[in-house]
Write an enzyme that holds these catalytic residues in place. Structure first.
Site, PDB file in Angstrom:
ATOM      1  CE  LYS A  93     -31.784 -60.138  76.910  1.00 23.53           C
ATOM      2  NZ  LYS A  93     -33.131 -60.130  77.486  1.00 23.53           N
ATOM      3  CG  ASP A  94     -25.982 -64.194  82.676  1.00 21.59           C
ATOM      4  OD1 ASP A  94     -25.156 -63.722  83.468  1.00 21.59           O
ATOM      5  OD2 ASP A  94     -26.271 -65.406  82.640  1.00 21.59           O
ATOM      6  NE  ARG A  95     -21.651 -58.674  87.998  1.00 23.22           N
ATOM      7  CZ  ARG A  95     -21.163 -58.732  89.225  1.00 23.22           C
ATOM      8  NH1 ARG A  95     -21.859 -59.337  90.180  1.00 23.22           N
ATOM      9  NH2 ARG A  95     -19.996 -58.206  89.521  1.00 23.22           N
TER      10      ARG A  95
END
Length: 361
Positions: A93-95
């Site tokens: 998942k995107d930071r």
């Protein structure tokens, strides 16, 4: 002693960046600011199954802000006193976002750790269950997105009409820019790997580079079909059609009204290749188009085969569920939708709006 930079190996044909890929519906009507703060980009994982309720694994649903998946996995492992290999998760998942995500932890007969202590690292445990199996990559039904667009400019009436089109037809199922790393670094390193001059790297890193190459080749093939107007969403003789919610696909040797209706409903989608070893799976004009992509990037295709990757297929069309657009004040709006696992919100967003975002480290 300084480390020499990774050399850039030339390919036969320059690749297209994500921003250069063709649009299916004439380009965006809006421009906006994106990710001015983490809460502007929210993602919730949807598991493909429910917790077992017993077993040797803990199954955790957590919420994280401005943290990447691997860092969270290591914090969970540290608290539980287990190896990082005991941690499972379904996807990265995107930071630069607020995301809810599922993790599994192999505990065997050890007592349940005090998961609330993860809050000290900014990790909130929303649910905890017992489960019998380690969570594997890809074990998701999909992801739900809420994306806030700020300082919107453009034709909102035209955008509203386009939203109806996107909800009814879908969008090209491009791999998003995060697949390729900053400044396409994953592609550059893959080229060095194929040329035998890459720096030492872990198996995981090499896997990321190879995946980036397959993704770029898929995007190029899909772009060529988008440039032929409805080829990205219409079946052609020689295509392979994929069943919705499945990796199963079959060869099309004739298109009758039943097939056409299943395509319109989203039950079937044409597919494109994830290149690797094996005989071509398509025929006729579709096969010629795919062989044309392979001919433009022969070193990449040969490198994927040499790495032992097998041919796979991916849907060309991305269907969007629960698409909503809510105005907030005079300049902002929230775009909400649900996508199947493995697809990218930016492939939806780009058809509606261009955007700028702050430099993210």
């Amino acid at each position: 002693m300084s480390i020499a930079p990774t050399p850039v190996i030339e390919v036969t044909k320059p690749w297209r960046s994500f921003s250069q890929l063709p649009y299916a519906f004439g380009g965006p009507q809006l421009s906006a600011q994106l990710r001015t703060q983490p809460a502007d980009f929210m993602v919730d994982e949807i598991l493909a199954f429910g917790p077992d309720g017993d077993g040797e694994h803990a199954l955790l649903r957590i919420r994280k802000t401005s943290a990447n998946t691997e860092w969270v996995a290591r914090r969970i492992a540290s608290l539980a006193g287990v190896s990082i290999k005991a941690i499972g998760y379904a996807g990265l998942k995107d930071r630069h976002a607020v995301t809810t995500q599922w993790f599994s932890v192999y505990l065997s007969s050890a007592p349940e750790p005090r998961w609330r202590l993860l809050a000290e690292d900014g990790i909130d445990v929303l649910e905890q269950h017992r489960h019998r199996r380690k969570l594997k990559r890809g074990s998701l039904a999909g992801n739900q997105f809420r994306i806030r667009l700020r300082e919107i400019q453009g034709d909102l009436d035209a955008a509203a009409v386009k939203l109806e089109t996107l909800a009814a037809i879908g969008v090209p199922n491009y791999f998003g820019p995060q697949r390729f790393g900053r400044d396409a670094a994953n592609l550059v390193r893959a080229q060095a790997l194929f040329a035998g001059v890459a720096p030492r790297a872990s198996r995981q890193q090499r896997g990321l580079w190879l995946s980036a190459v397959r993704s770029q080749l898929f995007n190029e093939l899909l772009a060529r079909r988008v440039e032929r107007e409805d080829w990205w969403k219409t079946a052609l003789i020689g295509d392979r059609l994929q069943l919705r919610g499945s990796h199963s696909h079959f060869l099309v040797d004739g298109i009758d009204e039943r097939i056409a209706e299943r395509l319109r409903s989203g039950d079937l989608s044409p597919t494109g290749p994830l290149f690797g070893d094996g005989e071509p799976l398509t025929e006729s004009e579709v096969r010629a188009l795919e062989e044309g992509v392979a001919a433009d990037y022969p070193d990449w295709v040969a490198g994927l085969k040499a790495a032992g990757l097998k041919q796979e297929r991916r849907a060309l069309r991305l269907d969007i569920e629960d698409l909503e657009f809510e105005r907030i004040g005079s300049t902002d709006a929230v775009l909400g939708f649900t996508l199947p696992a493995g697809s990218y919100a930016t492939s939806v967003l780009r058809e509606l709006s261009s955007w700028t975002e702050p430099s993210l480290g």
